[in-house]
Design a protein around this motif. Structure first.
Motif, PDB file in Angstrom:
ATOM      1  N   PHE A  53      23.792-132.348  20.684  1.00 33.58           N
ATOM      2  CA  PHE A  53      23.686-131.067  19.981  1.00 33.58           C
ATOM      3  C   PHE A  53      22.335-130.974  19.264  1.00 33.58           C
ATOM      4  N   ALA A  54      21.985-132.026  18.535  1.00 33.40           N
ATOM      5  CA  ALA A  54      20.719-132.031  17.796  1.00 33.40           C
ATOM      6  C   ALA A  54      19.534-131.947  18.750  1.00 33.40           C
ATOM      7  N   SER A  55      19.647-132.633  19.874  1.00 31.70           N
ATOM      8  CA  SER A  55      18.560-132.619  20.850  1.00 31.70           C
ATOM      9  C   SER A  55      18.364-131.224  21.438  1.00 31.70           C
ATOM     10  N   GLU A  56      19.469-130.566  21.799  1.00 32.20           N
ATOM     11  CA  GLU A  56      19.353-129.234  22.397  1.00 32.20           C
ATOM     12  C   GLU A  56      18.932-128.189  21.367  1.00 32.20           C
ATOM     13  N   ALA A  57      19.307-128.408  20.099  1.00 31.19           N
ATOM     14  CA  ALA A  57      18.903-127.472  19.049  1.00 31.19           C
ATOM     15  C   ALA A  57      17.486-127.756  18.552  1.00 31.19           C
ATOM     16  N   GLY A  58      16.978-128.938  18.861  1.00 35.68           N
ATOM     17  CA  GLY A  58      15.625-129.295  18.445  1.00 35.68           C
ATOM     18  C   GLY A  58      15.497-129.572  16.960  1.00 35.68           C
ATOM     19  N   ILE A  59      16.579-130.102  16.350  1.00 40.38           N
ATOM     20  CA  ILE A  59      16.536-130.428  14.925  1.00 40.38           C
ATOM     21  C   ILE A  59      17.095-131.831  14.711  1.00 40.38           C
ATOM     22  N   GLU A  60      16.885-132.359  13.506  1.00 40.84           N
ATOM     23  CA  GLU A  60      17.386-133.689  13.179  1.00 40.84           C
ATOM     24  C   GLU A  60      18.891-133.640  12.922  1.00 40.84           C
ATOM     25  N   ASP A  61      19.526-134.805  13.083  1.00 38.00           N
ATOM     26  CA  ASP A  61      20.978-134.888  12.878  1.00 38.00           C
ATOM     27  C   ASP A  61      21.387-134.419  11.483  1.00 38.00           C
ATOM     28  N   ALA A  62      20.619-134.821  10.475  1.00 39.54           N
ATOM     29  CA  ALA A  62      20.966-134.465   9.095  1.00 39.54           C
ATOM     30  C   ALA A  62      20.956-132.953   8.904  1.00 39.54           C
ATOM     31  N   ARG A  63      19.947-132.283   9.426  1.00 43.52           N
ATOM     32  CA  ARG A  63      19.871-130.823   9.304  1.00 43.52           C
ATOM     33  C   ARG A  63      20.984-130.158  10.104  1.00 43.52           C
ATOM     34  N   LEU A  64      21.329-130.752  11.236  1.00 50.48           N
ATOM     35  CA  LEU A  64      22.420-130.202  12.048  1.00 50.48           C
ATOM     36  C   LEU A  64      23.737-130.249  11.278  1.00 50.48           C
ATOM     37  N   ARG A  65      23.994-131.358  10.600  1.00 50.72           N
ATOM     38  CA  ARG A  65      25.237-131.491   9.839  1.00 50.72           C
ATOM     39  C   ARG A  65      25.319-130.454   8.716  1.00 50.72           C
ATOM     40  N   VAL A  66      24.204-130.213   8.060  1.00 48.71           N
ATOM     41  CA  VAL A  66      24.179-129.213   6.986  1.00 48.71           C
ATOM     42  C   VAL A  66      24.464-127.825   7.553  1.00 48.71           C
ATOM     43  N   SER A  67      23.852-127.510   8.678  1.00 50.25           N
ATOM     44  CA  SER A  67      24.077-126.203   9.303  1.00 50.25           C
ATOM     45  C   SER A  67      25.525-126.052   9.757  1.00 50.25           C
ATOM     46  N   LEU A  68      26.097-127.118  10.282  1.00 50.19           N
ATOM     47  CA  LEU A  68      27.491-127.062  10.720  1.00 50.19           C
ATOM     48  C   LEU A  68      28.429-126.787   9.549  1.00 50.19           C
ATOM     49  N   GLU A  69      28.130-127.369   8.403  1.00 51.18           N
ATOM     50  CA  GLU A  69      28.953-127.113   7.217  1.00 51.18           C
ATOM     51  C   GLU A  69      28.892-125.645   6.820  1.00 51.18           C
ATOM     52  N   ARG A  70      27.695-125.068   6.860  1.00 52.99           N
ATOM     53  CA  ARG A  70      27.560-123.653   6.485  1.00 52.99           C
ATOM     54  C   ARG A  70      28.220-122.743   7.520  1.00 52.99           C
ATOM     55  N   LEU A  71      28.098-123.083   8.786  1.00 51.19           N
ATOM     56  CA  LEU A  71      28.721-122.280   9.837  1.00 51.19           C
ATOM     57  C   LEU A  71      30.249-122.386   9.778  1.00 51.19           C
ATOM     58  N   THR A  72      30.737-123.551   9.380  1.00 50.95           N
ATOM     59  CA  THR A  72      32.181-123.724   9.220  1.00 50.95           C
ATOM     60  C   THR A  72      32.693-122.881   8.058  1.00 50.95           C
ATOM     61  N   SER A  73      31.943-122.870   6.963  1.00 50.81           N
ATOM     62  CA  SER A  73      32.331-122.052   5.806  1.00 50.81           C
ATOM     63  C   SER A  73      32.351-120.572   6.161  1.00 50.81           C
ATOM     64  N   ALA A  74      31.461-120.158   7.058  1.00 48.36           N
ATOM     65  CA  ALA A  74      31.401-118.761   7.491  1.00 48.36           C
ATOM     66  C   ALA A  74      32.409-118.459   8.599  1.00 48.36           C
ATOM     67  N   GLU A  75      33.184-119.476   9.021  1.00 45.44           N
ATOM     68  CA  GLU A  75      34.187-119.354  10.085  1.00 45.44           C
ATOM     69  C   GLU A  75      33.566-118.940  11.419  1.00 45.44           C
TER      70      GLU A  75
END
Length: 283
Positions: A53-75
């Motif tokens: 996922f991080a590779s295809e998004a072109g971001i680091e794992d840590a940033r991906l996890r933060v984004s996933l948390e925000r996207l989860t909160s937004a449902e």
């Protein structure tokens, strides 16, 4: 489930509050990457390792996890780390919802294939699938058999899915309360399948309980110190043998005091006493 070779998005997404509240371009990038992923399929629920996922998004794992948390909160998205499953929220409330019986059946077969874990992320996907398909079935013209056939298929699906994925009811009811205001009649219809599944589960539980109860030996009482009948029998036999032994000993002892005619016989001490010897010598 087959991989998608194309992606479809509702253009109205840009006007939704949940998407507009995403202030970070990184969050939006992650959301679109999930739609365009090499792992994406027709269910919106697929295995997506974070490293890929991080590779295809072109971001680091840590940033991906933060984004996933925000996207989860937004449902808008949900991720299950243990199974590495990703669910795109609202998938079946979008253009990705199946619009004919054949596609509904394909998804039903996939949900029941045994490939998915019995996890809440899967239960939420199933609930959204059922309500989304019911909403799509309403769009067929009056008198068309396509809508009723989809409803029948979903009822049969829940009769099996309710056994495979236990505790489906609260997820279906939550989805209905949130997005099923116009689907009361159809929802009540398909829930008959879930009622059937719940009855199967209850019968299976009752059978297990009866089998467990039948394994207990008669004589055992729950929470009491009642001995099993076999032990009672052994102790009773031992007690009877002891009593018989004592009776036999008493009988032998008594026999020593009686002659052959059954009359009492004098003791040896009496026969050898001075008085008896004097009587014998004078006779």
């Amino acid at each position: 489930m087959a991989r998608k070779k194309f992606a479809m998005l509702n253009v109205s997404l840009l006007n939704t509050k949940s998407f507009r509240d995403l202030k970070s371009c990184s969050d939006r990038n992650v959301y679109f990457t999930a739609h365009l992923s090499s792992q994406a399929d027709y269910s919106g629920l697929f295995r997506y390792p974070l490293s890929l996922f991080a590779s295809e998004a072109g971001i680091e794992d840590a940033r991906l996890r933060v984004s996933l948390e925000r996207l989860t909160s937004a449902e808008l998205m949900e991720y299950e780390p243990d199974s590495e499953l990703l669910r795109i929220g609202g998938w079946f409330r979008s253009v990705n919802c199946p619009d004919n019986l054949s596609r509904v059946q394909s998804l039903v077969q996939w949900y029941l294939s045994g490939e998915l874990p019995q996890a809440d992320i899967c239960r939420r996907s199933i609930a959204e699938f059922v309500l989304g398909c019911l909403a799509r079935a309403q769009r067929f013209k009056a008198g068309s058999q396509h809508g009723p056939k989809i409803v029948d298929e979903l009822r049969s699906f829940l009769a099996t899915a309710g056994v495979t994925f236990r505790n489906l009811r609260p997820f279906l009811e939550d989805e209905f309360r949130a997005h099923g205001a116009s689907l009361a009649r159809e929802f009540e219809d398909v829930m008959l399948g879930l009622v059937e599944a719940e009855a199967k589960v209850q019968r299976a539980a009752d059978r297990l309980q009866m089998q467990d109860a039948s394994r207990l030996e008669p004589g055992w009482e729950q929470g009491e110190a009642t001995l099993p009948p076999q032990k009672n029998k052994v102790e009773s036999n031992e007690k009877r043998k002891n009593e018989e032994g004592r009776e036999a000993a008493h009988s032998d002892h008594d026999q020593g005091f009686r002659g052959s005619n059954g009359n009492p016989r004098p003791l040896a001490e009496t026969l050898n006493s001075p008085i008896v010897r004097a009587i014998r010598s004078s006779a």
